[in-house]
Design a protein around this motif. Structure first.
Motif, PDB file in Angstrom:
ATOM      1  N   GLN A 362       0.840  -1.198   0.000  1.00  0.00           N
ATOM      2  CA  GLN A 362       0.000   0.000   0.000  1.00  0.00           C
ATOM      3  C   GLN A 362       0.872   1.244   0.000  1.00  0.00           C
ATOM      4  O   GLN A 362       1.753   1.386   0.854  1.00  0.00           O
ATOM      5  N   GLY A 363       0.636   2.108  -0.950  1.00  0.00           N
ATOM      6  CA  GLY A 363       1.418   3.333  -1.032  1.00  0.00           C
ATOM      7  C   GLY A 363       2.831   3.103  -1.530  1.00  0.00           C
ATOM      8  O   GLY A 363       3.651   4.026  -1.539  1.00  0.00           O
ATOM      9  N   GLY A 364       3.140   1.913  -1.948  1.00  0.00           N
ATOM     10  CA  GLY A 364       4.483   1.575  -2.394  1.00  0.00           C
ATOM     11  C   GLY A 364       4.677   1.850  -3.880  1.00  0.00           C
ATOM     12  O   GLY A 364       3.769   2.325  -4.556  1.00  0.00           O
ATOM     13  N   PRO A 365       5.857   1.545  -4.401  1.00  0.00           N
ATOM     14  CA  PRO A 365       6.156   1.825  -5.806  1.00  0.00           C
ATOM     15  C   PRO A 365       5.378   0.920  -6.765  1.00  0.00           C
ATOM     16  O   PRO A 365       4.921  -0.154  -6.364  1.00  0.00           O
ATOM     17  N   ARG A 366       5.228   1.346  -7.992  1.00  0.00           N
ATOM     18  CA  ARG A 366       4.588   0.529  -9.014  1.00  0.00           C
ATOM     19  C   ARG A 366       5.339   0.672 -10.326  1.00  0.00           C
ATOM     20  O   ARG A 366       6.036   1.662 -10.543  1.00  0.00           O
ATOM     21  N   ASP A 367       5.178  -0.343 -11.175  1.00  0.00           N
ATOM     22  CA  ASP A 367       5.807  -0.242 -12.494  1.00  0.00           C
ATOM     23  C   ASP A 367       4.727  -0.183 -13.572  1.00  0.00           C
ATOM     24  O   ASP A 367       3.547  -0.024 -13.261  1.00  0.00           O
ATOM     25  N   GLU A 368       5.139  -0.323 -14.813  1.00  0.00           N
ATOM     26  CA  GLU A 368       4.199  -0.160 -15.928  1.00  0.00           C
ATOM     27  C   GLU A 368       3.411  -1.424 -16.251  1.00  0.00           C
ATOM     28  O   GLU A 368       2.485  -1.386 -17.038  1.00  0.00           O
ATOM     29  N   VAL A 369       3.824  -2.531 -15.651  1.00  0.00           N
ATOM     30  CA  VAL A 369       3.203  -3.817 -15.991  1.00  0.00           C
ATOM     31  C   VAL A 369       1.768  -3.867 -15.460  1.00  0.00           C
ATOM     32  O   VAL A 369       1.500  -3.503 -14.321  1.00  0.00           O
ATOM     33  N   ALA A 370       0.850  -4.353 -16.315  1.00  0.00           N
ATOM     34  CA  ALA A 370      -0.566  -4.299 -15.943  1.00  0.00           C
ATOM     35  C   ALA A 370      -1.199  -5.670 -15.758  1.00  0.00           C
ATOM     36  O   ALA A 370      -2.379  -5.775 -15.487  1.00  0.00           O
ATOM     37  N   ALA A 371      -0.427  -6.743 -15.914  1.00  0.00           N
ATOM     38  CA  ALA A 371      -1.006  -8.083 -15.778  1.00  0.00           C
ATOM     39  C   ALA A 371       0.037  -9.046 -15.229  1.00  0.00           C
ATOM     40  O   ALA A 371       1.238  -8.808 -15.345  1.00  0.00           O
ATOM     41  N   PHE A 372      -0.468 -10.134 -14.627  1.00  0.00           N
ATOM     42  CA  PHE A 372       0.455 -11.109 -14.045  1.00  0.00           C
ATOM     43  C   PHE A 372       0.554 -12.338 -14.945  1.00  0.00           C
ATOM     44  O   PHE A 372      -0.191 -13.301 -14.805  1.00  0.00           O
TER      45      PHE A 372
END
Ligand SMILES: [Zn+2]
Length: 399
Positions: A362-372
């Motif tokens: 929660q509130g952490g970093p994210r990347d551009e990937v949208a699916a697993f």
């Protein structure tokens, strides 16, 4: 912070012709895993160090945050730990499968996933007729048992995992090297003993495969792991139907949570795993690790459809409910989805390739990937060449 690690065993795969060049993870619908990937960080972890066979023993040790190069002595000592079997200095623990061989060919490493009740009766008979002071058998879950053999030589015996030789003649895969003569003799005697056992007669009458042979592999001497709580400062618990994962948990000081109805198979109590994990997180545990075996089993069966179903079940019955609950509670929480090794549905066995992971804080970093799935994560730049370091990264702690 509440930490949750979900390990759908062998969920990674390779593109298969049966799925039009896609992987099971790519075809399966798993909106909750996708949400984690979309809102968090994705990448790859090399859970199998080079030179190691790609087994759950090695892969799960990495996922738990321990370097297999330092701590891995074999698979069976981990399973023995799960059963509370204490290994002495001279002891070597072997994994002992009750399995199906027909006309000298390895038909089924699980004997149709024989029930624990049935196989316990077989191991009891084995203990009565074949055991000695130096050779003792311990019944485990379904087809997975332990042989404890006394003698250093056994740690050098060359053995073959039975699930790697499905549909192949066993003759050239029997134990070889130090200690092998005694093991081969036991295996031969087990054939004679088991073929007429009432459990097998009933199974055959019901159209099920008999567990007509013992097979030894995966051996090693006792190992110990530094306590997880000391290493990472977190009180941890673990849920798994299989001894290997529980054994790593036991050795690392995890509390092993008993969830009713978990089987290590497609009929497992997925919902119960989610419920018990959430409960433990509300009762003082900082981290809960949920392991699911069905995804791997589908891979061993070479059944892409079943693997897709298992992935969707994990997503719908575990990932979805825990995400919803943790979000409702307001957090903070952190969740990691990763597996121990890819299982190739086409090859029906594990492969020593990096595994995809997704983690969300929660509130952490994210990347551009949208699916697993493998192709969505293909270009992700986060790579752990030492897979065991992923745990520290997930917990934002370095050792
Ligand atoms: Zn497997």
């Amino acid at each position: 912070m509440k930490y949750l690690v979900i390990i759908p065993d062998g969920i990674g795969d390779r593109p298969t012709e049966a799925l039009g060049g896609k992987t099971p993870l790519e075809v399966a619908r798993h909106p909750h895993m996708d949400a984690i990937a979309q809102q968090g960080i994705t990448g790859w972890a090399h859970t199998i160090p080079s030179g190691f066979a790609p087994g759950s023993d090695v892969g799960c040790m990495s996922v738990f945050g321990y370097d297999p190069r330092k701590h891995h002595t074999g698979r069976a000592p981990l399973e023995a730990a799960a059963q509370g079997i204490i290994l002495k200095d001279a002891d070597v623990a072997f994994r002992c499968n009750t399995l199906t061989v027909s006309d000298g060919v390895m038909i089924d490493h699980s004997a149709d996933h024989i029930t624990t009740e049935e196989s316990s009766q077989l191991i009891q008979a084995v203990n009565e007729k074949l055991a000695s002071k130096e050779m003792r058998f311990y019944p485990g879950v379904s087809y997975r048992h332990i042989l404890v053999a006394q003698g250093e030589a056994f740690s050098q015996t060359r053995c073959t995992p039975p699930h790697d030789i499905l549909d192949r003649p066993i003759a050239s895969f029997l134990p070889s090297g130090p200690g092998s003569e005694l093991l081969k003799k036991l295996m031969q005697e087990s054939v004679e003993l088991l073929k007429d056992h009432s459990v097998n007669k009933k199974r055959m009458a019901a159209g099920k495969r008999p567990a007509n042979m013992l097979w030894f592999w995966g051996q090693g001497k006792a190992t110990n792991l530094p306590p997880f709580q000391k290493t990472y400062g977190l009180k941890a618990a673990c849920i798994s139907a299989v001894d290997i994962v529980r054994g790593i948990g036991v050795l690392a000081g995890f509390q092993i949570l008993k969830v009713p109805g978990i089987t290590g198979y497609f009929d497992t109590n997925y919902k119960g795993k989610a419920e018990y994990a959430l409960k433990a997180l509300n009762e003082g545990f900082d981290l809960v690790l949920i392991h699911v075996e069905s995804t791997d089993e589908a891979g061993h069966m070479g059944d892409a459809k079943k693997k897709i179903q298992a992935i969707e079940d994990v997503d719908r019955l575990i990932v979805g409910p825990v995400l919803q609950q943790l979000q409702q509670e307001g957090g903070p929480f952190s969740i990691l989805i990763v597996c121990d090794h890819p299982t190739s549905t086409a090859l029906k066995t594990h492969i020593a390739k990096p595994v995809p992971f997704a983690l969300y804080t929660q509130g952490g970093p994210r990347d551009e990937v949208a699916a697993f799935h493998e192709s969505a994560i293909a270009n992700s730049t986060v790579q752990f060449t030492e897979g065991f370091e992923l745990m520290g990264y997930f917990l934002q702690r370095t050792r």
